[in-house]
Design a protein around this motif. Structure first.
Motif, short mmCIF file in Angstrom:
data_model
loop_
_atom_site.label_atom_id
_atom_site.label_comp_id
_atom_site.label_asym_id
_atom_site.label_seq_id
_atom_site.Cartn_x
_atom_site.Cartn_y
_atom_site.Cartn_z
N ASN A 80 0.84 -1.20 0.00
CA ASN A 80 0.00 0.00 0.00
C ASN A 80 0.88 1.25 0.00
O ASN A 80 1.70 1.45 0.90
CB ASN A 80 -0.90 0.04 1.24
N VAL A 81 0.70 2.08 -1.01
CA VAL A 81 1.47 3.32 -1.16
C VAL A 81 0.58 4.51 -0.83
O VAL A 81 -0.58 4.56 -1.27
CB VAL A 81 2.02 3.47 -2.59
N PHE A 82 1.12 5.48 -0.09
CA PHE A 82 0.42 6.74 0.17
C PHE A 82 1.26 7.90 -0.33
O PHE A 82 2.48 7.92 -0.13
CB PHE A 82 0.17 6.93 1.67
N ALA A 83 0.61 8.87 -0.96
CA ALA A 83 1.25 10.13 -1.32
C ALA A 83 0.48 11.23 -0.59
O ALA A 83 -0.68 11.49 -0.90
CB ALA A 83 1.22 10.34 -2.83
N ASP A 84 1.12 11.86 0.39
CA ASP A 84 0.40 12.83 1.22
C ASP A 84 1.41 13.76 1.88
O ASP A 84 2.61 13.70 1.59
CB ASP A 84 -0.47 12.11 2.25
N LEU A 105 4.55 2.46 2.11
CA LEU A 105 5.45 3.42 1.48
C LEU A 105 4.77 4.78 1.51
O LEU A 105 3.59 4.89 1.18
CB LEU A 105 5.77 3.01 0.04
N PHE A 106 5.51 5.81 1.90
CA PHE A 106 4.95 7.16 2.01
C PHE A 106 5.77 8.09 1.11
O PHE A 106 6.98 8.22 1.26
CB PHE A 106 5.00 7.65 3.46
N LEU A 107 5.07 8.74 0.16
CA LEU A 107 5.69 9.70 -0.75
C LEU A 107 5.30 11.11 -0.31
O LEU A 107 4.11 11.42 -0.24
CB LEU A 107 5.23 9.45 -2.19
N PRO A 108 6.25 11.99 -0.01
CA PRO A 108 5.93 13.33 0.50
C PRO A 108 5.50 14.28 -0.62
O PRO A 108 6.20 14.42 -1.63
CB PRO A 108 7.24 13.78 1.14
N VAL A 109 4.37 14.92 -0.44
CA VAL A 109 3.75 15.73 -1.48
C VAL A 109 3.96 17.22 -1.19
O VAL A 109 3.86 17.67 -0.05
CB VAL A 109 2.25 15.42 -1.58
N ALA A 110 4.23 17.97 -2.24
CA ALA A 110 4.36 19.43 -2.14
C ALA A 110 2.98 20.06 -1.95
O ALA A 110 1.99 19.60 -2.50
CB ALA A 110 5.01 19.98 -3.41
N SER A 111 2.96 21.11 -1.17
CA SER A 111 1.70 21.81 -0.94
C SER A 111 1.63 23.05 -1.82
O SER A 111 2.54 23.36 -2.59
CB SER A 111 1.59 22.21 0.54
#
Length: 768
Positions: free
Chosen positions: A446-450, A463-469
């Motif tokens: 399970n992948v999250f982009a947040d 897995l966590f992908l860091p997202v630009a705000s």
């Protein structure tokens, strides 16, 4: 001095247009970012923008706190799936390592199970809602793009009706966006005499293509309001007519208003004769709902229904704006149809000062982007498509409830990998979130982009992908995701936080890794230029950034249906099988439903389940917007949280007195499906017998590790535990988030903590 970037004393100033994250659907406040020492210091509204005129939502005034929060995750992180729920096991990795993991798992699942065993999830719809479908269809090559909101109960029913009944783009209030220089004072602009506001509080929500303040501007110039809402909002208190109905009964109200208009010969004969298919049959259906009948169903006085209907029909032009409450009921498709027909039979569609409609010539990416690249055999495997063609014809997604069932049961096939971008399922959109949390433990990866650790990522992310705000990315914002493009504006990157990437950058990176032939752009700006040109706007993305205002308002054509601008073949009419607005919808007959709109009592109500209602004697409606938050976002921002510190359940004073409750008491809301705890707010703005509960709640300060109250206390606060899974309308749309039943009992107390600043759960420790 540059139009978009300049020095002002100690600050570098960047002009941009905001777009999620943080939330608010695609409206796009024009702001100035004041940057000091490489960090966002403060934000001001851009007074040079003629639409926003320096106004800005408080959510974006607090952008520095959001962007610089210690709760931000600013580097990729991984966790072994065997440690799901243990949030001490996250470890920092590089982007290359993260993409290696995704590529490895994608190839494995594609080979061992087929690409259909990969499912994606989307939530707030960042970057015009095209990124996740493109990743799904072109990178993962799966048909299973999923919006995990049961019954597709946000935007889906309304957008689908625009396809089936109107054959036109999304409708919206005419608030002079086509006249950016003089706005309301332009001699070519026609002010609406009346605005119908349906299930929406735009001053707080500012949704999609409408700045809420525009209604106030119009009111100052003489526009009257008709408000349909169970709550007496600020706008309702100033409306010409306020129709305060029992939640879930809207369709009966609109049938009755149409009955009055037709029965008293107040309808637009020319438009109805020429442009409405099935008008006579619709008139017969409306005769079943005389005002006295509708009054008994809705709780709205019969004379008030008559007066409001007459006023709407006789004060033209009339415009309309509608909201989520239209969708969040099993009868949502029919309700949405009736709102459009209320506008159509009075001749208010696509006329100056009336209801604006999108055209049919859009070439910019949509949520179908990449679908045609899939093999037909793969397309046929989309979950729920065969069972609910009304969903699959209008929407590029799965049917949400069936998709979750597939994860839980491995039927019709197993789901082995998920990718979630901009969604926090167990805190916001899903019904029965504890069941969903268990289901999401079943996939292998399970992948999250947040941006922050959410309850969902904490519970089952690997897995966590860091997202630009907003303020950290280049991009585009367009109203109504391009379905009605009132303007397109440039989002301009001012700062870089850690290694965060925008949704578009992640989309391109994954595409270049997994299926490069379907992602031909050499860089982000080339892609944004291609996207901009798809809206019919010439020049490059950099040209837009460097323009005088940073945004474009395409010219608007009224009465497109009369000039062949609303159909794909260039013939006059609407893009439906009949070429007209379909009061009698032929497609609905094909799909096993009534061709004519009808009222259907909510599945759990005083009328449909009287025995249950004795035990749960309140009508429960959920999801009123907050000035501070967008759905489940921003609970970790101190000043926003100070404005709205706890989840609240609103109750009428008469009910509170009868139950011996007082303002500020903590109460349990319970029904046959679940339970949660919220703080009572005693207020006369809600109808007696109705409870209005806040949604999207979790407690960042509580801690991520699952306990009896769930990660970050989400099971303690989440009202969606009282809403059932697999309860939706005949066509696959609409779940009763806004029309359930419940009981209210005093709790011994509230949460055993206070909002803590600064936070104790600093995820930067995982990034060191």
């Amino acid at each position: 001095m540059s139009n978009w970037k300049w020095q002002e004393g100690e600050y570098e100033v960047v002009r941009t247009c905001t777009w999620s994250p943080p939330g608010e659907h695609p409206v796009g406040w024009s702001v100035l970012l004041y940057i000091k020492d490489g960090k966002l210091h403060h934000v001001e509204g851009d007074r040079k923008n003629p639409l926003t005129q320096g106004r800005v939502s408080i959510k974006f005034l607090e952008l520095p706190a959001y962007n610089n929060s210690p709760e931000r995750i600013i580097y990729p992180m991984k966790r072994d799936p065997k440690f799901r729920g243990d949030n001490s096991k996250w470890e920092r990795i590089t982007w290359d390592e993260a993409y290696d993991m995704i590529e490895k798992e994608t190839r494995r699942v594609q080979k061992e199970y087929g690409p259909e065993s990969i499912m994606t999830f989307i939530g707030t719809g960042r970057d015009l809602w095209h990124t996740v479908p493109k990743i799904t269809f072109s990178a993962f090559e799966s048909p299973n793009f999923n919006y995990p909101h049961n019954g597709w109960s946000c935007y889906g029913p309304r957008s689908s009706i625009c396809v089936y009944v109107l054959g036109a783009g999304y409708p919206e209030l005419d608030y002079a966006t086509a006249f950016p220089e003089k706005r309301y004072d332009d001699p070519d602009y026609t002010l609406s005499k009346v605005a119908l506001v349906v299930g929406k509080n735009p001053l707080v929500s500012n949704p999609d293509g409408l700045f809420g303040h525009a209604l106030v501007d119009m009111m100052k110039r003489g526009t009257e309001l008709i408000i349909v809402d169970p709550r007496a909002t600020w706008l309702a208190s100033r409306a010409k007519y306020f129709l305060q109905l029992r939640p879930g009964t809207d369709a009966a109200l609109y049938l009755s208003m149409c009955n009055v208009i037709i029965d008293e010969d107040l309808y637009d004969h020319e438009f109805c004769d020429n442009w409405i298919y099935g008008f006579n049959e619709f008139a017969e259906r409306c005769r079943e709902y005389k005002p006295d009948v509708a009054a008994a169903i809705t709780g709205v006085n019969a004379d008030l229904i008559r007066e409001a209907a007459r006023y709407w029909a006789t004060n033209k032009p009339g415009s309309m704006t509608w909201g989520l409450a239209v969708d969040q009921k099993c009868n949502g498709i029919q309700t949405a149809t009736l709102v459009l027909l209320l506008c159509a039979i009075t001749g208010n569609l696509d006329v100056p000062g009336g209801v604006l409609l999108g055209a049919s010539d859009r070439e910019a990416p949509t949520s179908w982007w990449g679908w045609d690249e899939l093999d037909p055999e793969i397309q046929a495997k989309r979950i729920g498509a065969a069972e609910y063609p009304a969903v699959s014809t209008a929407c590029s997604t799965t049917q949400p409830d069936m998709a979750m069932d597939a994860i839980m049961t491995d039927k019709p096939y197993p789901i082995k990998m998920t990718f979630t971008m901009s969604s926090n399922p167990i805190a916001c959109p899903v019904a029965d979130p504890q069941m969903v949390s268990k289901a999401m433990l079943r996939p292998d990866f399970n992948v999250f982009a947040d941006l922050v650790m959410t309850p969902s990522a904490a519970a089952y992310g690997d897995l966590f992908l860091p997202v630009a705000s907003s303020g950290e990315k280049d991009g585009l914002v367009g109203t109504h995701y391009g379905a009605l493009t009132l303007f397109v504006a440039a989002c301009v990157k001012g700062v870089q936080t850690g290694e965060c990437k925008s949704d578009d950058e992640i989309m391109l990176d994954l595409g270049w890794r997994l299926n490069p032939s379907k992602f031909p752009w050499k860089d982000l700006h080339e892609f944004l230029t291609w996207e901009l040109n798809g809206y019919g706007i010439e020049g490059t993305f950099d040209d837009l950034v460097n323009s005088e205002t940073g945004f474009v308002t395409p010219p608007y054509e009224y009465e497109k249906y009369a000039y062949g601008l609303q159909t794909w073949n260039g013939e006059p009419g609407f893009g439906t099988p009949s070429g007209k607005v379909e009061a009698y919808c032929q497609r609905f007959v094909e799909w096993g439903d009534d061709a004519l709109p009808y009222y259907e009592e909510p599945p759990y109500s005083p009328v449909s389940t009287p025995d249950l209602f004795e035990k749960y004697p309140f009508v429960l409606t959920t999801g009123a917007r907050s000035w501070s938050y967008f759905h489940s976002e921003q609970r970790h921002i101190e000043r926003l949280r100070d404005l709205d510190p706890w989840p609240t359940a609103e109750m009428n004073p008469a009910d509170a007195e009868r139950l011996g409750l007082k303002d500020g008491d903590w109460v349990y809301l319970t029904n046959m499906f679940g339970k949660c705890r919220q703080m009572l707010k005693v207020t006369p703005i809600v109808k007696p017998g109705v409870i209005m509960a806040k949604h999207g709640w979790w407690y960042p300060e509580k801690g991520p590790d699952d306990g009896g109250a769930g990660p970050f206390g989400v099971w303690d606060a989440n009202i969606n535990q009282l809403v059932p899974h697999n309860c939706y309308g005949k066509l696959g749309f609409g779940t009763p988030f806004k029309c359930m039943i419940c009981n209210v009992e005093k709790a011994e107390g509230g949460p055993d903590f206070e909002p803590a600043w600064p936070k104790t759960n600093n995820y930067l420790e995982f990034c060191n």
